[in-house]
Motif scaffolding. Structure first.
Motif, mmCIF file in Angstrom:
data_model
loop_
_atom_site.group_PDB
_atom_site.id
_atom_site.type_symbol
_atom_site.label_atom_id
_atom_site.label_comp_id
_atom_site.label_asym_id
_atom_site.label_seq_id
_atom_site.Cartn_x
_atom_site.Cartn_y
_atom_site.Cartn_z
ATOM 1 N N VAL A 1 -10.498 22.990 40.778
ATOM 2 C CA VAL A 1 -9.564 22.897 42.083
ATOM 3 C C VAL A 1 -8.610 21.108 42.100
ATOM 4 C CG1 VAL A 1 -9.845 21.554 44.774
ATOM 5 C CG2 VAL A 1 -11.258 23.607 44.023
ATOM 6 N N TYR A 2 -7.805 20.829 41.990
ATOM 7 C CA TYR A 2 -6.872 20.270 42.068
ATOM 8 C C TYR A 2 -6.502 19.516 43.452
ATOM 9 C CZ TYR A 2 -7.761 20.835 37.036
ATOM 10 O OH TYR A 2 -8.128 21.507 36.530
ATOM 11 N N HIS A 3 -5.798 18.540 43.085
ATOM 12 C CA HIS A 3 -4.715 18.237 44.226
ATOM 13 C C HIS A 3 -2.938 17.722 43.752
ATOM 14 C CE1 HIS A 3 -9.027 16.163 46.753
ATOM 15 N NE2 HIS A 3 -8.425 16.944 46.343
ATOM 16 N N ASP A 4 -2.433 17.767 44.197
ATOM 17 C CA ASP A 4 -1.081 17.681 44.550
ATOM 18 C C ASP A 4 -0.428 18.218 42.982
ATOM 19 O OD1 ASP A 4 -0.410 16.721 46.543
ATOM 20 O OD2 ASP A 4 -1.060 14.734 46.249
ATOM 21 N N ARG A 5 -0.703 19.462 42.350
ATOM 22 C CA ARG A 5 -0.490 19.159 40.648
ATOM 23 C C ARG A 5 0.667 20.570 41.148
ATOM 24 N NH1 ARG A 5 -5.085 19.563 36.295
ATOM 25 N NH2 ARG A 5 -5.844 17.447 36.244
ATOM 26 N N ALA A 6 0.534 21.357 42.186
ATOM 27 C CA ALA A 6 2.305 22.168 42.418
ATOM 28 C C ALA A 6 1.793 22.633 43.647
ATOM 29 C CB ALA A 6 0.509 23.870 41.501
ATOM 30 N N PHE A 7 2.606 21.356 44.006
ATOM 31 C CA PHE A 7 3.048 21.280 45.414
ATOM 32 C C PHE A 7 3.888 22.527 46.210
ATOM 33 C CE2 PHE A 7 4.991 19.786 49.488
ATOM 34 C CZ PHE A 7 4.169 19.792 50.444
ATOM 35 N N ASP A 8 4.897 22.351 45.395
ATOM 36 C CA ASP A 8 5.793 22.924 45.311
ATOM 37 C C ASP A 8 5.637 24.559 45.842
ATOM 38 O OD1 ASP A 8 7.443 21.220 45.472
ATOM 39 O OD2 ASP A 8 8.988 21.346 43.821
ATOM 40 N N ALA A 9 4.477 25.393 44.839
ATOM 41 C CA ALA A 9 4.123 26.144 44.232
ATOM 42 C C ALA A 9 3.340 26.882 45.830
ATOM 43 C CB ALA A 9 3.704 26.966 42.822
ATOM 44 N N VAL A 10 2.767 26.130 45.904
ATOM 45 C CA VAL A 10 1.579 25.998 47.035
ATOM 46 C C VAL A 10 2.589 26.589 48.806
ATOM 47 C CG1 VAL A 10 -0.244 24.805 48.731
ATOM 48 C CG2 VAL A 10 -0.448 24.402 46.251
ATOM 49 N N VAL A 11 3.407 25.009 48.566
ATOM 50 C CA VAL A 11 4.599 25.943 50.089
ATOM 51 C C VAL A 11 4.860 27.529 49.496
ATOM 52 C CG1 VAL A 11 6.500 25.119 51.101
ATOM 53 C CG2 VAL A 11 4.838 23.536 50.079
ATOM 54 N N ALA A 12 5.298 27.357 48.613
ATOM 55 C CA ALA A 12 6.112 29.270 48.415
ATOM 56 C C ALA A 12 5.097 30.483 48.694
ATOM 57 C CB ALA A 12 7.222 29.153 46.832
ATOM 58 N N ALA A 13 3.542 29.421 47.683
ATOM 59 C CA ALA A 13 3.208 31.224 48.251
ATOM 60 C C ALA A 13 2.300 31.150 49.650
ATOM 61 C CB ALA A 13 1.731 30.803 47.467
ATOM 62 N N CYS A 14 2.300 29.827 50.525
ATOM 63 C CA CYS A 14 1.868 29.672 51.873
ATOM 64 C C CYS A 14 3.358 30.680 53.087
ATOM 65 C CB CYS A 14 2.069 28.502 52.567
ATOM 66 S SG CYS A 14 0.331 27.817 51.974
ATOM 67 N N ALA A 15 4.401 30.502 52.428
ATOM 68 C CA ALA A 15 5.471 30.921 52.931
ATOM 69 C C ALA A 15 6.208 32.445 52.591
ATOM 70 C CB ALA A 15 7.196 30.082 52.520
ATOM 71 N N ASP A 16 4.751 32.805 51.715
ATOM 72 C CA ASP A 16 5.217 34.182 51.176
ATOM 73 C C ASP A 16 4.658 35.121 51.579
ATOM 74 O OD1 ASP A 16 5.867 36.632 49.358
ATOM 75 O OD2 ASP A 16 4.658 36.178 47.585
ATOM 76 N N ARG A 17 5.279 35.310 53.308
ATOM 77 C CA ARG A 17 4.379 36.924 53.749
ATOM 78 C C ARG A 17 5.883 37.975 54.455
ATOM 79 N NH1 ARG A 17 0.802 32.220 56.316
ATOM 80 N NH2 ARG A 17 -0.943 32.114 54.748
#
Length: 190
Positions: free
Chosen positions: A60-76
């Motif tokens: 578990v990490y913080h802020d290493r892949a912010f853009d990828a997290v946002v993209a994954a959250c939007a990938d629906r």
């Protein structure tokens, strides 16, 4: 009118958050009454999630892949995270107000969440998982971090069965605004 970081931060400070219509992309502003929060002091970790955390199944990490997290959250198939909102959240990250908690497994991003931090308030925006339990473990790590840093408010906007298991509750807009004002006044940093 294009969203600006300044406008979005001011809206959060007033208790509003943006969501885009999945069909049109039009941005709407919400301040539900009642409002869902996860009380940090009473946060409950279900037994199965506690086992996952103890077993260290994920890195578990913080802020290493912010853009990828946002993209994954939007990938629906239908997402409230329009391209415009994704861009403003990325900008909020770059200026230090948006943060992610990420779960990794064998070098792959398998779950996480992101939100906005202002003072002692954290506004949870979205979460995703590609491996069962990853988003729940990210949530436990988020709450641990928020407690450690002295945050007072974890806003989750809407109550869902998923959050009920962690002790989420609905509070009136009046009480939310009071808690928000107290949290915003704190000199807390991520």
């Amino acid at each position: 009118m294009r969203l600006s970081v300044t406008k979005v931060l001011e809206a959060y400070r007033r208790g509003y958050f943006p969501m885009a219509d999945p069909q049109t992309g039009r941005i709407w502003w919400f301040s539900p009454d009642p409002r869902a929060v996860l009380p940090l002091a009473e946060f409950h970790v279900p037994r199965s999630v506690a086992r996952l955390v103890r077993r260290s199944v994920f890195e578990v990490y913080h802020d290493r892949a912010f853009d990828a997290v946002v993209a994954a959250c939007a990938d629906r198939s239908e997402s409230w995270l329009s391209k415009e909102l994704q861009a403003v959240y990325r900008e909020l990250y770059r200026v230090g107000h948006a943060h992610s908690v990420e779960c990794w497994q064998e070098g792959q991003l398998v779950g996480g969440l992101f939100g906005i931090a202002i003072g002692g308030a954290f506004f949870g925006e979205s979460m995703f998982h590609r491996v069962t339990g990853a988003s729940k473990v990210a949530l436990v790590h988020l709450v641990t971090h928020l407690r450690w840093r002295g945050f007072r408010l974890l806003d989750i906007q809407f109550l869902t069965p998923h959050f009920l298991q962690f002790g989420a509750e609905e509070i009136s807009r009046h009480l939310f605004e009071k808690q928000l004002a107290e949290a915003l006044a704190l000199p807390v940093h991520w």
